[in-house]
Design a protein around this motif. Structure first.
Motif, PDB file in Angstrom:
ATOM      1  N   LYS A   1      -7.866  13.697  -4.391  1.00  0.00           N
ATOM      2  CA  LYS A   1      -7.375  15.211  -4.045  1.00  0.00           C
ATOM      3  C   LYS A   1      -7.480  15.304  -2.771  1.00  0.00           C
ATOM      4  N   LEU A   2      -8.305  14.583  -1.764  1.00  0.00           N
ATOM      5  CA  LEU A   2      -8.295  14.835  -0.407  1.00  0.00           C
ATOM      6  C   LEU A   2      -6.956  14.234   0.203  1.00  0.00           C
ATOM      7  N   ALA A   3      -6.794  12.950  -0.402  1.00  0.00           N
ATOM      8  CA  ALA A   3      -5.779  12.191   0.064  1.00  0.00           C
ATOM      9  C   ALA A   3      -4.351  12.837   0.023  1.00  0.00           C
ATOM     10  N   GLU A   4      -4.160  13.500  -1.382  1.00  0.00           N
ATOM     11  CA  GLU A   4      -2.853  14.409  -1.613  1.00  0.00           C
ATOM     12  C   GLU A   4      -3.139  15.618  -0.644  1.00  0.00           C
ATOM     13  N   LEU A   5      -3.993  16.257  -0.244  1.00  0.00           N
ATOM     14  CA  LEU A   5      -4.352  17.458   0.572  1.00  0.00           C
ATOM     15  C   LEU A   5      -3.789  16.980   1.912  1.00  0.00           C
ATOM     16  N   PHE A   6      -4.185  15.774   2.360  1.00  0.00           N
ATOM     17  CA  PHE A   6      -3.746  15.571   3.812  1.00  0.00           C
ATOM     18  C   PHE A   6      -2.605  14.700   3.868  1.00  0.00           C
ATOM     19  N   GLY A   7      -2.162  14.502   2.671  1.00  0.00           N
ATOM     20  CA  GLY A   7      -0.610  13.658   2.727  1.00  0.00           C
ATOM     21  C   GLY A   7      -0.782  12.214   3.314  1.00  0.00           C
ATOM     22  N   THR A   8      -1.921  11.329   2.880  1.00  0.00           N
ATOM     23  CA  THR A   8      -1.953  10.071   2.923  1.00  0.00           C
ATOM     24  C   THR A   8      -2.502   9.397   1.518  1.00  0.00           C
ATOM     25  N   ASP A   9      -2.798   8.227   1.629  1.00  0.00           N
ATOM     26  CA  ASP A   9      -3.404   7.762   0.414  1.00  0.00           C
ATOM     27  C   ASP A   9      -5.080   7.595   0.537  1.00  0.00           C
ATOM     28  N   VAL A  10      -5.531   7.105  -0.310  1.00  0.00           N
ATOM     29  CA  VAL A  10      -7.076   7.097  -0.138  1.00  0.00           C
ATOM     30  C   VAL A  10      -7.696   6.295   0.750  1.00  0.00           C
ATOM     31  N   HIS A  11      -6.827   5.045   1.053  1.00  0.00           N
ATOM     32  CA  HIS A  11      -7.199   4.389   2.316  1.00  0.00           C
ATOM     33  C   HIS A  11      -7.020   5.074   3.729  1.00  0.00           C
ATOM     34  N   GLY A  12      -6.272   5.776   3.596  1.00  0.00           N
ATOM     35  CA  GLY A  12      -5.950   6.746   4.899  1.00  0.00           C
ATOM     36  C   GLY A  12      -7.017   7.423   5.455  1.00  0.00           C
ATOM     37  N   LEU A  13      -7.696   7.998   4.447  1.00  0.00           N
ATOM     38  CA  LEU A  13      -9.179   8.663   4.890  1.00  0.00           C
ATOM     39  C   LEU A  13     -10.056   8.186   5.712  1.00  0.00           C
ATOM     40  N   PHE A  14      -9.964   6.842   5.595  1.00  0.00           N
ATOM     41  CA  PHE A  14     -10.921   5.604   6.188  1.00  0.00           C
ATOM     42  C   PHE A  14     -10.224   5.413   7.507  1.00  0.00           C
ATOM     43  N   ARG A  15      -9.043   5.923   7.883  1.00  0.00           N
ATOM     44  CA  ARG A  15      -8.272   5.735   9.236  1.00  0.00           C
ATOM     45  C   ARG A  15      -8.171   6.821  10.013  1.00  0.00           C
TER      46      ARG A  15
ATOM     47  N   GLU B   1      -1.851   7.017  11.370  1.00  0.00           N
ATOM     48  CA  GLU B   1      -1.175   7.131  10.076  1.00  0.00           C
ATOM     49  C   GLU B   1       0.122   6.550  10.146  1.00  0.00           C
ATOM     50  N   TRP B   2       0.686   6.945  11.163  1.00  0.00           N
ATOM     51  CA  TRP B   2       2.216   6.527  11.368  1.00  0.00           C
ATOM     52  C   TRP B   2       2.441   5.058  11.322  1.00  0.00           C
ATOM     53  N   ILE B   3       1.665   4.521  11.914  1.00  0.00           N
ATOM     54  CA  ILE B   3       1.730   2.879  11.707  1.00  0.00           C
ATOM     55  C   ILE B   3       1.540   2.340  10.389  1.00  0.00           C
ATOM     56  N   ALA B   4       0.583   3.021   9.637  1.00  0.00           N
ATOM     57  CA  ALA B   4       0.435   2.415   8.277  1.00  0.00           C
ATOM     58  C   ALA B   4       1.439   2.801   7.330  1.00  0.00           C
ATOM     59  N   GLN B   5       2.117   3.985   7.576  1.00  0.00           N
ATOM     60  CA  GLN B   5       3.348   4.470   6.928  1.00  0.00           C
ATOM     61  C   GLN B   5       4.607   3.549   7.136  1.00  0.00           C
ATOM     62  N   LEU B   6       4.682   3.202   8.179  1.00  0.00           N
ATOM     63  CA  LEU B   6       5.707   2.272   8.780  1.00  0.00           C
ATOM     64  C   LEU B   6       5.749   0.949   8.239  1.00  0.00           C
ATOM     65  N   LEU B   7       4.330   0.342   8.528  1.00  0.00           N
ATOM     66  CA  LEU B   7       4.340  -1.042   7.947  1.00  0.00           C
ATOM     67  C   LEU B   7       4.120  -1.241   6.269  1.00  0.00           C
ATOM     68  N   ARG B   8       3.750  -0.072   5.718  1.00  0.00           N
ATOM     69  CA  ARG B   8       3.583  -0.129   4.204  1.00  0.00           C
ATOM     70  C   ARG B   8       4.603  -0.492   3.394  1.00  0.00           C
ATOM     71  N   THR B   9       5.968  -0.223   3.691  1.00  0.00           N
ATOM     72  CA  THR B   9       6.926  -0.620   3.098  1.00  0.00           C
ATOM     73  C   THR B   9       7.751  -1.941   3.634  1.00  0.00           C
ATOM     74  N   ARG B  10       7.005  -2.516   4.634  1.00  0.00           N
ATOM     75  CA  ARG B  10       7.655  -3.755   5.186  1.00  0.00           C
ATOM     76  C   ARG B  10       7.086  -4.882   4.479  1.00  0.00           C
ATOM     77  N   THR B  11       7.818  -6.171   4.386  1.00  0.00           N
ATOM     78  CA  THR B  11       7.443  -7.366   4.007  1.00  0.00           C
ATOM     79  C   THR B  11       6.314  -8.133   4.600  1.00  0.00           C
ATOM     80  N   PRO B  12       5.543  -8.764   4.170  1.00  0.00           N
ATOM     81  CA  PRO B  12       4.568  -9.564   5.054  1.00  0.00           C
ATOM     82  C   PRO B  12       5.102 -10.289   6.380  1.00  0.00           C
TER      83      PRO B  12
END
Length: 114
Positions: free
Chosen positions: A60-74, A79-90
């Motif tokens: 619920k917190l992750a949705e409220l803040f527009g992130t994923d659960v892991h994002g709550l611990f960043r 967040e912008w770099i995590a979102q950028l890299l999330r969809t990239r290949t290794p």
């Protein structure tokens, strides 16, 4: 990869999460967070003091803040770099890391010194 420098240097809070920082970044006070996730103000106050939310509230917190659960611990500034890299290949992520290391190669700071 212990020598990778953080993109956003912050003093680590004594708590494991960044819920107060996420709320602040969204312009929310504790009372609004409580209302929006269905928690009492006392529960939210304990989160701000360092308690980790239960598994009931993390999504619920992750949705409220527009992130994923892991994002709550960043920190939200990272967040912008995590979102950028999330969809990239290794391979693409490794290339980005290599480029960042080259960009900051003359920077004397380490990941632990700030």
């Amino acid at each position: 990869m212990n020598n990778i420098k953080p993109l956003h240097v912050v003093d680590m809070p004594e708590r494991l999460h960044f819920i107060p920082e996420w709320a602040k970044s969204k312009g929310m006070k504790q009372v609004e967070v409580a209302l929006r996730v269905g928690a009492s103000q006392g529960v939210v106050s304990r989160w701000y003091a360092g308690n980790v939310p239960s598994s009931e509230y993390l999504p619920k917190l992750a949705e409220l803040f527009g992130t994923d659960v892991h994002g709550l611990f960043r920190h939200p500034d990272e967040e912008w770099i995590a979102q950028l890299l999330r969809t990239r290949t290794p391979a693409e992520r490794n290339k980005a890391i290599e480029m960042l290391l080259l960009l900051f190669k003359d920077d004397e700071r380490t990941g632990t010194e700030g």
